[in-house]
Design a protein around this motif. Structure first.
Motif, PDB file in Angstrom:
ATOM      1  N   ARG A 190      -6.609  10.290   9.881  1.00  0.00           N
ATOM      2  CA  ARG A 190      -7.514  10.148   8.732  1.00  0.00           C
ATOM      3  C   ARG A 190      -8.792  10.938   8.897  1.00  0.00           C
ATOM      4  O   ARG A 190      -9.443  11.274   7.921  1.00  0.00           O
ATOM      5  CB  ARG A 190      -7.863   8.674   8.521  1.00  0.00           C
ATOM      6  N   ASN A 191      -9.162  11.192  10.155  1.00  0.00           N
ATOM      7  CA  ASN A 191     -10.425  11.880  10.400  1.00  0.00           C
ATOM      8  C   ASN A 191     -10.309  12.730  11.663  1.00  0.00           C
ATOM      9  O   ASN A 191      -9.270  12.763  12.323  1.00  0.00           O
ATOM     10  CB  ASN A 191     -11.568  10.864  10.519  1.00  0.00           C
ATOM     11  N   ASP A 211      -9.295  10.923  14.865  1.00  0.00           N
ATOM     12  CA  ASP A 211      -7.854  10.668  14.931  1.00  0.00           C
ATOM     13  C   ASP A 211      -7.091  11.913  15.369  1.00  0.00           C
ATOM     14  O   ASP A 211      -6.142  11.835  16.153  1.00  0.00           O
ATOM     15  CB  ASP A 211      -7.324  10.230  13.563  1.00  0.00           C
ATOM     16  N   GLN A 224     -12.616  18.034  10.381  1.00  0.00           N
ATOM     17  CA  GLN A 224     -12.158  17.428   9.134  1.00  0.00           C
ATOM     18  C   GLN A 224     -11.450  18.402   8.196  1.00  0.00           C
ATOM     19  O   GLN A 224     -10.447  18.023   7.575  1.00  0.00           O
ATOM     20  CB  GLN A 224     -13.327  16.761   8.403  1.00  0.00           C
ATOM     21  N   ASP A 278      -7.726  17.714   6.585  1.00  0.00           N
ATOM     22  CA  ASP A 278      -7.464  17.704   5.137  1.00  0.00           C
ATOM     23  C   ASP A 278      -6.589  18.859   4.667  1.00  0.00           C
ATOM     24  O   ASP A 278      -6.207  18.900   3.489  1.00  0.00           O
ATOM     25  CB  ASP A 278      -8.798  17.749   4.384  1.00  0.00           C
TER      26      ASP A 278
END
Length: 445
Positions: free
Chosen positions: A315-316, A319, A344, A348
């Protein structure tokens, strides 16, 4: 006279050690550890987590006496130790003692730098204290592994507090009895949980391990005492934090067999157990002679620690640094695994996210810690497999001095210190001859 407790044996070891008796190779390893540590701290100088830690500690501390790396700022010794420990450990790019998965330098080196700068102590004393503190941390870690970590204790923070206390006590020249008390006092300070590793609370526990080391040593110097068996006693730290300590792992071969000499340095900013995954995937990418989109599925096999740490949703950025799926995706899709690949924007990235979904983790208890086997199945049914037992940066395949210097330059550039990196590196290699840390800390400011 009764045999000394483990805590007392460590006190005698630290107080009785002489830098002149340390083997030359181990002295050099201390410099390599410090080089890697400082570079990692500089690499995160602009990170919001480091900036936040600096603001908090600036508002709480006493007279500024110690340099915060790459910040143009000085804090009181405990504040500087806290921030530099957070910075060094933040990206999971720092050193690792594989048997325990302790990152020795982050909790141990910053308080030594802070105290030495405050008191004008020589570089050789810092290197010596680092080896002693790192040894204490790793030996206590060996004594409680693997159950300690498996119960949720963050071993870098817990055992790091012992190492920081022992190193600081040694640096201050405390007696064997006082060093033992400092280690015992640290048993009341050692904390940190694995559940918090993907969160900012991890930063607090690592920073606390560093500043608690100073606190424990200073209290011991002022006459505070601790239980003789604070570590291994029936109601001591080891029992409270897991199982009974393996005392032999703490005491046998002290001063002749050095666990800190087994310290390793990472080529990738990710948890050490994921390096074999990355290496295997880079090897398969070169071998496949097929575009990444032709890959239908990837299976990564490893030991229980690899799965416990890395079979997770991403998620980030935190992680991603402890993810089997992200590590495999980087190796096979991007063909690299640098700092930016764990930030990040990479988390993403739709291409990486889609590839992570193709990766499955599998337990193979026969594989040793730090190893991985990766199997790739292409859309046409073809399969390729490779096993990496000794990844780059491991004890069997250590990074060279030149590779550590290159890593330092990359980190210094990330932190805005590229123009000083060469001079900083030279000052670290010259620490053993330095009368104090003034030249190096001026460069690091």
């Amino acid at each position: 006279m009764p045999d000394p407790t483990a805590t007392q044996a460590l006190g005698r070891f630290v107080a009785g050690s002489d830098w002149r008796d340390i083997p030359a190779a181990l002295r050099h390893e201390a410099k390599r550890s410090i080089l890697n540590h400082v570079g990692c701290a500089l690499g995160t100088a602009r990170d919001p987590a480091v900036q936040a830690a600096l603001r908090v500690m600036r508002g709480l501390g006493g007279a500024p006496a110690a340099t915060v790396f790459g910040q143009g700022a000085r804090l009181d010794p405990m504040g500087a130790a806290f921030v530099n420990a957070v910075a060094s450990n933040l990206l999971d790019y720092d050193d690792t003692h594989l048997d325990t998965v302790i990152h020795p330098a982050a909790p141990v080196a910053p308080p030594l730098f802070a105290l030495a700068e405050q008191r004008g102590l020589p570089g050789a004393a810092v290197l010596h204290a680092f080896l002693l503190g790192g040894e204490v941390a790793c030996r206590i870690g060996n004594a409680v592994s693997p159950g300690h970590y498996a119960r949720g204790w963050h071993i870098t923070s817990t055992c790091g507090a012992f190492g920081a206390a022992a190193g600081c006590a040694g640096l201050l020249g405390l007696s064997a009895e006082q060093v033992a008390h400092a280690i015992g006092i640290a048993s009341s300070e050692a904390a940190g949980t694995v559940e918090n590793l993907p969160n900012a609370a991890k930063n607090v526990s690592v920073g606390n391990a560093a500043r608690h080391g100073i606190l424990a040593a200073m209290f011991a110097a002022e006459g505070y005492d601790a239980a003789p068996a604070a570590i291994e006693g029936p109601l001591g730290w080891a029992r409270a934090a897991g199982d009974a300590a393996d005392v032999a792992a703490i005491t046998e071969g002290l001063g002749t067999r050095w666990e800190i000499g087994r310290n390793t340095y990472k080529p990738y900013p990710a948890g050490i157990v994921f390096h074999a995954v990355i290496d295997a995937c880079l090897e398969l990418r070169a071998r496949l002679d097929a575009p990444p989109e032709a890959i239908a599925a990837v299976t990564v096999a490893g030991d229980a620690l690899l799965l416990a740490r890395g079979d997770r949703a991403v998620r980030n950025a935190r992680d991603s640094r402890v993810s089997i799926h992200h590590s495999a995706a980087l190796g096979l899709l991007r063909g690299r695994a640098g700092v930016a690949d764990f930030e990040q924007p990479a988390v993403d990235d739709p291409a990486l996210a889609g590839f992570r979904a193709k990766v499955t983790a599998a337990l193979d208890a026969a594989l040793p810690r730090g190893a991985a086997r990766v199997t790739v199945r292409l859309a046409n049914g073809r399969e390729e497999e490779t096993t990496v037992l000794t990844p780059r940066g491991s004890e069997a395949r250590p990074l060279t001095d030149a590779e550590l210097e290159a890593k330092y330059h990359e980190n210094a550039a990330l932190g805005g210190c590229a123009d000083r990196a060469a001079a900083q590196i030279a000052a670290i290699w010259g620490l053993e001859e330095a009368a104090d840390l003034g030249h190096l800390t001026a460069l690091l400011a």
